[in-house]
Design a protein around this motif. Structure first.
Motif, PDB file in Angstrom:
ATOM      1  N   PRO A   1       0.826  -1.219   0.000  1.00  0.00           N
ATOM      2  CA  PRO A   1       0.000   0.000   0.000  1.00  0.00           C
ATOM      3  C   PRO A   1       0.860   1.269   0.000  1.00  0.00           C
ATOM      4  O   PRO A   1       0.549   2.243  -0.699  1.00  0.00           O
ATOM      5  CB  PRO A   1      -0.802  -0.123   1.294  1.00  0.00           C
ATOM      6  CG  PRO A   1      -0.847  -1.589   1.588  1.00  0.00           C
ATOM      7  CD  PRO A   1       0.441  -2.158   1.072  1.00  0.00           C
ATOM      8  N   ASP A   2       1.996   1.247   0.749  1.00  0.00           N
ATOM      9  CA  ASP A   2       2.867   2.437   0.805  1.00  0.00           C
ATOM     10  C   ASP A   2       3.341   2.863  -0.573  1.00  0.00           C
ATOM     11  O   ASP A   2       3.571   4.036  -0.832  1.00  0.00           O
ATOM     12  CB  ASP A   2       4.101   2.153   1.669  1.00  0.00           C
ATOM     13  CG  ASP A   2       3.739   1.673   3.052  1.00  0.00           C
ATOM     14  OD1 ASP A   2       3.039   2.417   3.751  1.00  0.00           O
ATOM     15  OD2 ASP A   2       4.161   0.562   3.425  1.00  0.00           O
ATOM     16  N   HIS A   3       3.531   1.861  -1.450  1.00  0.00           N
ATOM     17  CA  HIS A   3       4.025   2.174  -2.790  1.00  0.00           C
ATOM     18  C   HIS A   3       3.097   3.151  -3.499  1.00  0.00           C
ATOM     19  O   HIS A   3       3.547   3.982  -4.282  1.00  0.00           O
ATOM     20  CB  HIS A   3       4.143   0.888  -3.618  1.00  0.00           C
ATOM     21  CG  HIS A   3       5.244  -0.030  -3.163  1.00  0.00           C
ATOM     22  ND1 HIS A   3       5.268  -1.372  -3.458  1.00  0.00           N
ATOM     23  CD2 HIS A   3       6.351   0.200  -2.434  1.00  0.00           C
ATOM     24  CE1 HIS A   3       6.350  -1.921  -2.931  1.00  0.00           C
ATOM     25  NE2 HIS A   3       7.020  -0.985  -2.292  1.00  0.00           N
ATOM     26  N   LEU A   4       1.819   3.050  -3.230  1.00  0.00           N
ATOM     27  CA  LEU A   4       0.874   3.940  -3.916  1.00  0.00           C
ATOM     28  C   LEU A   4       0.513   5.154  -3.069  1.00  0.00           C
ATOM     29  O   LEU A   4       0.117   6.190  -3.607  1.00  0.00           O
ATOM     30  CB  LEU A   4      -0.359   3.148  -4.340  1.00  0.00           C
ATOM     31  CG  LEU A   4      -0.040   2.117  -5.440  1.00  0.00           C
ATOM     32  CD1 LEU A   4      -1.267   1.307  -5.801  1.00  0.00           C
ATOM     33  CD2 LEU A   4       0.527   2.802  -6.691  1.00  0.00           C
ATOM     34  N   ASP A   5       0.707   5.043  -1.749  1.00  0.00           N
ATOM     35  CA  ASP A   5       0.495   6.217  -0.892  1.00  0.00           C
ATOM     36  C   ASP A   5       1.387   7.363  -1.355  1.00  0.00           C
ATOM     37  O   ASP A   5       1.001   8.531  -1.324  1.00  0.00           O
ATOM     38  CB  ASP A   5       0.840   5.882   0.568  1.00  0.00           C
ATOM     39  CG  ASP A   5      -0.163   4.915   1.191  1.00  0.00           C
ATOM     40  OD1 ASP A   5      -1.205   4.629   0.543  1.00  0.00           O
ATOM     41  OD2 ASP A   5       0.100   4.424   2.306  1.00  0.00           O
ATOM     42  N   ILE A   6       2.606   7.002  -1.792  1.00  0.00           N
ATOM     43  CA  ILE A   6       3.560   8.012  -2.267  1.00  0.00           C
ATOM     44  C   ILE A   6       2.941   8.861  -3.375  1.00  0.00           C
ATOM     45  O   ILE A   6       3.186  10.056  -3.468  1.00  0.00           O
ATOM     46  CB  ILE A   6       4.852   7.314  -2.775  1.00  0.00           C
ATOM     47  CG1 ILE A   6       5.511   6.526  -1.643  1.00  0.00           C
ATOM     48  CG2 ILE A   6       5.828   8.326  -3.343  1.00  0.00           C
ATOM     49  CD1 ILE A   6       6.579   5.546  -2.132  1.00  0.00           C
ATOM     50  N   PHE A   7       2.123   8.222  -4.201  1.00  0.00           N
ATOM     51  CA  PHE A   7       1.473   8.962  -5.291  1.00  0.00           C
ATOM     52  C   PHE A   7       0.255   9.728  -4.784  1.00  0.00           C
ATOM     53  O   PHE A   7       0.047  10.878  -5.132  1.00  0.00           O
ATOM     54  CB  PHE A   7       1.054   7.997  -6.412  1.00  0.00           C
ATOM     55  CG  PHE A   7       2.225   7.407  -7.127  1.00  0.00           C
ATOM     56  CD1 PHE A   7       2.772   8.051  -8.228  1.00  0.00           C
ATOM     57  CD2 PHE A   7       2.817   6.230  -6.690  1.00  0.00           C
ATOM     58  CE1 PHE A   7       3.878   7.525  -8.886  1.00  0.00           C
ATOM     59  CE2 PHE A   7       3.915   5.700  -7.335  1.00  0.00           C
ATOM     60  CZ  PHE A   7       4.447   6.341  -8.439  1.00  0.00           C
ATOM     61  N   GLU A   8      -0.515   9.067  -3.936  1.00  0.00           N
ATOM     62  CA  GLU A   8      -1.727   9.696  -3.434  1.00  0.00           C
ATOM     63  C   GLU A   8      -1.405  10.972  -2.655  1.00  0.00           C
ATOM     64  O   GLU A   8      -2.156  11.942  -2.689  1.00  0.00           O
ATOM     65  CB  GLU A   8      -2.474   8.708  -2.532  1.00  0.00           C
ATOM     66  CG  GLU A   8      -3.952   8.634  -2.839  1.00  0.00           C
ATOM     67  CD  GLU A   8      -4.568   7.379  -2.225  1.00  0.00           C
ATOM     68  OE1 GLU A   8      -5.329   6.706  -2.922  1.00  0.00           O
ATOM     69  OE2 GLU A   8      -4.257   7.080  -1.046  1.00  0.00           O
ATOM     70  N   LYS A   9      -0.252  10.952  -1.983  1.00  0.00           N
ATOM     71  CA  LYS A   9       0.130  12.127  -1.186  1.00  0.00           C
ATOM     72  C   LYS A   9       0.816  13.209  -2.013  1.00  0.00           C
ATOM     73  O   LYS A   9       1.248  14.220  -1.472  1.00  0.00           O
ATOM     74  CB  LYS A   9       1.048  11.681  -0.053  1.00  0.00           C
ATOM     75  CG  LYS A   9       0.331  10.818   0.979  1.00  0.00           C
ATOM     76  CD  LYS A   9       1.255  10.440   2.123  1.00  0.00           C
ATOM     77  CE  LYS A   9       0.492   9.595   3.153  1.00  0.00           C
ATOM     78  NZ  LYS A   9       1.402   9.050   4.185  1.00  0.00           N
ATOM     79  N   GLY A  10       0.985  12.962  -3.303  1.00  0.00           N
ATOM     80  CA  GLY A  10       1.577  13.989  -4.160  1.00  0.00           C
ATOM     81  C   GLY A  10       3.099  14.039  -4.109  1.00  0.00           C
ATOM     82  O   GLY A  10       3.706  14.981  -4.611  1.00  0.00           O
ATOM     83  N   ILE A  11       3.716  13.040  -3.494  1.00  0.00           N
ATOM     84  CA  ILE A  11       5.187  13.017  -3.447  1.00  0.00           C
ATOM     85  C   ILE A  11       5.742  12.566  -4.795  1.00  0.00           C
ATOM     86  O   ILE A  11       6.707  13.128  -5.299  1.00  0.00           O
ATOM     87  CB  ILE A  11       5.652  12.078  -2.307  1.00  0.00           C
ATOM     88  CG1 ILE A  11       5.165  12.624  -0.960  1.00  0.00           C
ATOM     89  CG2 ILE A  11       7.168  11.911  -2.319  1.00  0.00           C
ATOM     90  CD1 ILE A  11       5.134  11.598   0.166  1.00  0.00           C
ATOM     91  N   ALA A  12       5.110  11.566  -5.375  1.00  0.00           N
ATOM     92  CA  ALA A  12       5.531  11.082  -6.691  1.00  0.00           C
ATOM     93  C   ALA A  12       4.438  11.318  -7.701  1.00  0.00           C
ATOM     94  O   ALA A  12       3.252  11.447  -7.355  1.00  0.00           O
ATOM     95  CB  ALA A  12       5.871   9.595  -6.630  1.00  0.00           C
ATOM     96  N   LYS A  13       4.826  11.370  -8.979  1.00  0.00           N
ATOM     97  CA  LYS A  13       3.855  11.643 -10.038  1.00  0.00           C
ATOM     98  C   LYS A  13       3.848  10.545 -11.093  1.00  0.00           C
ATOM     99  O   LYS A  13       2.802  10.109 -11.534  1.00  0.00           O
ATOM    100  CB  LYS A  13       4.227  12.990 -10.695  1.00  0.00           C
ATOM    101  CG  LYS A  13       3.275  13.448 -11.776  1.00  0.00           C
ATOM    102  CD  LYS A  13       1.960  13.925 -11.191  1.00  0.00           C
ATOM    103  CE  LYS A  13       0.915  14.181 -12.253  1.00  0.00           C
ATOM    104  NZ  LYS A  13      -0.428  14.352 -11.692  1.00  0.00           N
ATOM    105  N   ARG A  14       5.043  10.131 -11.495  1.00  0.00           N
ATOM    106  CA  ARG A  14       5.155   9.225 -12.635  1.00  0.00           C
ATOM    107  C   ARG A  14       5.648   7.847 -12.172  1.00  0.00           C
ATOM    108  O   ARG A  14       6.450   7.749 -11.247  1.00  0.00           O
ATOM    109  CB  ARG A  14       6.149   9.824 -13.632  1.00  0.00           C
ATOM    110  CG  ARG A  14       6.125   9.185 -15.007  1.00  0.00           C
ATOM    111  CD  ARG A  14       6.991   9.986 -15.975  1.00  0.00           C
ATOM    112  NE  ARG A  14       7.156   9.265 -17.223  1.00  0.00           N
ATOM    113  CZ  ARG A  14       6.265   9.269 -18.209  1.00  0.00           C
ATOM    114  NH1 ARG A  14       5.180   9.980 -18.098  1.00  0.00           N
ATOM    115  NH2 ARG A  14       6.479   8.551 -19.313  1.00  0.00           N
ATOM    116  N   LEU A  15       5.178   6.797 -12.851  1.00  0.00           N
ATOM    117  CA  LEU A  15       5.543   5.441 -12.443  1.00  0.00           C
ATOM    118  C   LEU A  15       5.918   4.576 -13.646  1.00  0.00           C
ATOM    119  O   LEU A  15       5.166   4.459 -14.609  1.00  0.00           O
ATOM    120  CB  LEU A  15       4.356   4.788 -11.716  1.00  0.00           C
ATOM    121  CG  LEU A  15       4.469   3.285 -11.400  1.00  0.00           C
ATOM    122  CD1 LEU A  15       5.589   3.018 -10.398  1.00  0.00           C
ATOM    123  CD2 LEU A  15       3.148   2.736 -10.853  1.00  0.00           C
TER     124      LEU A  15
END
Lengths: 555, 555
Positions: B91-105
């Motif tokens: 779940p943490d892997h996608l939390d990074i995106f949900e929180k706006g820390i990461a954008k592209r994967l």
């Protein structure tokens, strides 16, 4: 149902065997160090008849002292070895067979020894396993060719066996790992042994992977194999280079690339800062390279064309230049380059938009080979990089441009660009385009199950000759592919089969183009368009950092 | 002509940048060690907005502490990261995106997170680069996706950063090298930090490749992902396994192999010591494996079927068994396993005779995908191993058996066997054979340029269902291939298109076979034929060495 269990089986025979071999040299070695003068008796104890022995010898770095020493062991005590050699390039490599020490050979590339290999096969002194592309040979080290012994070369070692392989790391990691983790014996020849780990420039291979180190009698052999003197680039190479840049690189927006090592691709490298700039292509094509550090790439780097270069191996004379350009090259904490042949081949297969290279012969269907009359040369990395990786799933403009659902499949997919760039004749009477590859006869003569083809016709997406470009990926059938190849084959026999009406149609459909169709003025295709016309000019571009090897110096 | 030289350019910006980042944490770190409680502020200084960050997370080993910590950094100071993740599984892997820390994967495999990825794409919170096969993703780390930061996991480290990655070495070497030698920052989470190098079981990664180590708050997450309980193997799997062994493995004398991870291939592993022995095949097939250490392989190993196994990663519970079988597995000087995902994928592509696996959907042309309705799952290693390496040049009986000059080429070549082994229905109302892969719609909905196909139809050489085997490599055209697929597709819509007359012809020509044609008695296809029918029996076979993970224990 519990059945058939072999309860008496021993499961650590290899570990026991390794321990015994190591024990057998305790009177010779001092911890991990084999004295230089004792290498032959040490090898006689550490290697057993019938062993699979992988001997490092790649394009540049040669475990030459170990090869020479292996050729001196007594064939009475050590024989029938199965040698696995990425490159067979030194006379000692074949002396081992002639003296009856080794019997079977699996390899990737021979080169200067290719004629002698063929003779040894004929004489029954050598039994050929298979010819491989590099990465395929490394792969088998983990499957059905697991080595008993690995003989490799490094710059320096400490007393615990930690190795500095430096700029020419090459295939050392891929070779050592297979032996070190399957209870094989790993012996490294090094140019120097240092007192302490801290005296190594950096650690490339941990000491626990290495069983013995031996200081060689002289530094390992290395030659500037991929250095091309711009003086030898001819106007025809310039013309072909202009076509490549405009008709292929720019057309498909090729971003990631591997170049061959001929004068034609050297010409392209030297045309980027001139003709490429003129076309406004800087920053739009050729940004990432899987390539040895070719000196002819210096002007393109210095003009801001190149974002990164990952290398298979190093190139003599380029050390200082590379160390001063860490933004471009892969370098270690010590500042010197790190190459890695296995990973660079992997990138050259899976991560590049395009492979462009040459061949000695091509048949009517587009199959090509560098195996010609009596020379079992092998192909090195060409089959790997010059083929489409069917497992690739990422897209790019260039890759998507290749879509052609030839059989009418409903799901499309892209392809890697594989460009064959050849003159129609190798020399006045030696046509590149032939009705049958010499490889077909070589296979028959050597009892090989299949002819040694370097790149298969259906993997070639573009054929570029001095006549023009055939966009083979657009061919709708094998017949059309053959017609397109004939159209580019000049006055060779195959070229003479071209039907003028078909050629006209192919041109009208944009499947073949001539320089005129690309808006290329043949009069401009001369050496004045090269960013550097001599080794001296390459040195100038490099700000004095490129150190020209002796054989290329005219001053 | 010396021109366009950018004389003012700096060539060591990345090295400078790295030095600045390292400087910025000097108040936090003690040499290379980041205190566990300071990891979030350390990451906030070591990672910059827009960075390319590769986060280790493969099938088994997860840099979970670093993932969790990255999801806690302030999105105001660190954002727009471009994440490169072999596996997106926590779940943490996608939390990074949900929180706006990461954008592209960019990634290879998702699995349990596949549904959430699709939702995040729809919400615009995540921008997908590409889906890759593992080795392709590693390749791009050396070309156009060179990372600024690598976050990886190891068992232990010393104070100089030397790492022990142990049985689960996995993709750590391939990931670290790309960052370490291009002036990226390498941060390793470890379960323990030891005083001295000699306290490490062995060194897998030299310290000079690693910038920082941090002891994680708890040991990294690992799960027995490839363990299949023999209790769940059904009679239909046994029938299909018998057909595979007799109609494919024995027929083509398959020596080197990669198995999928389903119950059908587990059944084959458990049939070798029984049905395989009965057919007298021991020592004739399946000698060398590219495979994780599947517990269901234990009976075959104990019965002397297996000469060697090279592994992508490890498998929980198999540690002691592996350590006691160094003749079979790759183990280090400390006795524990060495896996290597990059090299094992390389071997699985280039060195094996056969890949056999399953899929969720297959269309009429034989294209298959595990991307179904709303689940962007990715494919891991399947596209790589389930495709023919066009660069392969060594031969084997199995490979040569595949020769079929479909277009009438004059030069023959072999192929890797790619076997799809599927039941015609996934569940009562869910046909495996479909008129259109869900992947086609997924691509359209997600604006992907091409549908995410796992294995393309023309790479599949054999289709095996409960109906029988279609020898697809013998198909003379796409039309014939489709007819052969329909003949094996049972009562699915595609199966219903099969024309009885054509089926009769295909059977007469030996292009399709039924169990009867292979002399297989359906009545024998039941669980009593399995060498082990439960986890307890696997333990018994292993002589008590296999340590069954808790979730598989029924006692």
């Amino acid at each position: 149902m519990i059945c058939n269990k072999i309860s008496s089986q021993k499961w650590d025979t290899k570990r026991q065997d390794k321990a015994e071999r190591i024990n057998s040299v305790q009177s010779i070695v001092k911890q991990k160090i084999i004295p230089t003068s004792d290498i032959v008796p040490a090898l006689e104890r550490l290697i057993k008849s019938g062993d699979r022995v992988v001997l490092e010898g790649n394009n540049q770095k040669q475990a030459d002292f170990l090869a020479r020493s292996l050729s001196k062991v007594s064939a009475n005590s050590v024989n029938n070895l199965h040698m696995i050699m990425p490159t067979v390039s030194l006379p000692d490599h074949l002396d081992i067979f002639e003296k009856g020490i080794a019997k079977r050979l699996d390899f990737s590339f021979s080169g200067p020894q290719s004629l002698r290999i063929s003779q040894l096969i004929e004489d029954g002194a050598i039994e050929i396993g298979d010819i491989h592309t590099y990465i395929e040979l490394y792969s088998r080290l983990y499957m059905d060719l697991i080595p008993n012994v690995a003989l490799i070369a490094a710059y320096s070692a400490d007393k615990e066996g930690n190795l500095y392989t430096g700029p020419s790391t090459e295939d050392t990691p891929a070779i050592i790992e297979a032996a070190a983790f399957k209870n094989g014996i790993v012996i490294a020849q090094v140019n120097e042994i240092v007192e302490d780990t801290r005296d190594l420039k950096r650690v490339d291979i941990p000491g626990s992977w290495v069983d013995f180190v031996v200081q060689s009698d002289k530094p390992f052999y290395i030659e500037p194999l991929f250095t091309r003197d711009p003086r030898q680039i001819k106007p025809i190479h310039v013309l072909m280079g202009m076509m490549a840049i405009k008709g292929i690189y720019a057309r498909h927006e090729v971003q990631t690339i591997n170049h061959g090592i001929g004068f034609n691709t050297a010409a392209i490298e030297l045309l980027l800062p001139t003709y490429g700039n003129e076309l406004g292509l800087r920053g739009k094509i050729c940004k990432h390279w899987a390539l040895n550090p070719h000196p002819t790439l210096i002007p393109a780097i210095e003009s801001g064309w190149v974002e990164s270069v990952h290398s298979f191996g190093s190139e003599l004379g380029m050390e200082n230049y590379i160390a001063a350009r860490p933004d471009i090259f892969f370098t270690g904490s010590d500042g010197s380059m790190r190459s890695n042949r296995a990973f660079c081949q992997m990138a050259g297969q899976y991560a590049v938009d395009m492979f462009i290279g040459a061949t000695l012969q091509m048949d009517h269907e587009g199959n090509s080979s560098t195996v010609t009359r009596g020379r079992l040369s092998g192909f090195g990395g060409a089959p790997n990089m010059g083929s489409n990786p069917n497992g690739r799933r990422h897209t790019s403009k260039a890759w998507l441009d290749m879509i052609n659902n030839q059989q009418g499949e409903t799901i499309s997919r892209g392809r890697k660009l594989v460009v064959q760039m050849v003159e129609t004749f190798q020399s006045r009477n030696n046509p590149t385009f032939v009705n049958q590859l010499d490889a077909v006869k070589v296979a028959k003569d050597s009892n090989m199950p299949l002819p040694p083809v370097m790149i298969y016709g259906d993997d070639v997406t573009h054929l570029l000759t001095e006549e023009g470009i055939a966009y083979l990926y657009m061919a709708k059938s094998l017949e059309e592919r053959k017609a397109m190849i004939a159209a580019m084959a000049g006055v060779t026999d195959i070229g003479m089969t071209a039907d003028p009406k078909t050629v006209k149609r192919l041109r009208a459909e944009g499947k073949i183009v001539y320089p005129e169709d690309l808006g290329i003025d043949r009069n401009r295709a001369n050496r004045s368009l090269l960013a550097a016309k001599s080794m001296a000019e390459l040195v100038e571009w490099s700000g004095g950092l490129y150190n020209v090897p002796a054989k290329f110096r005219s001053w």
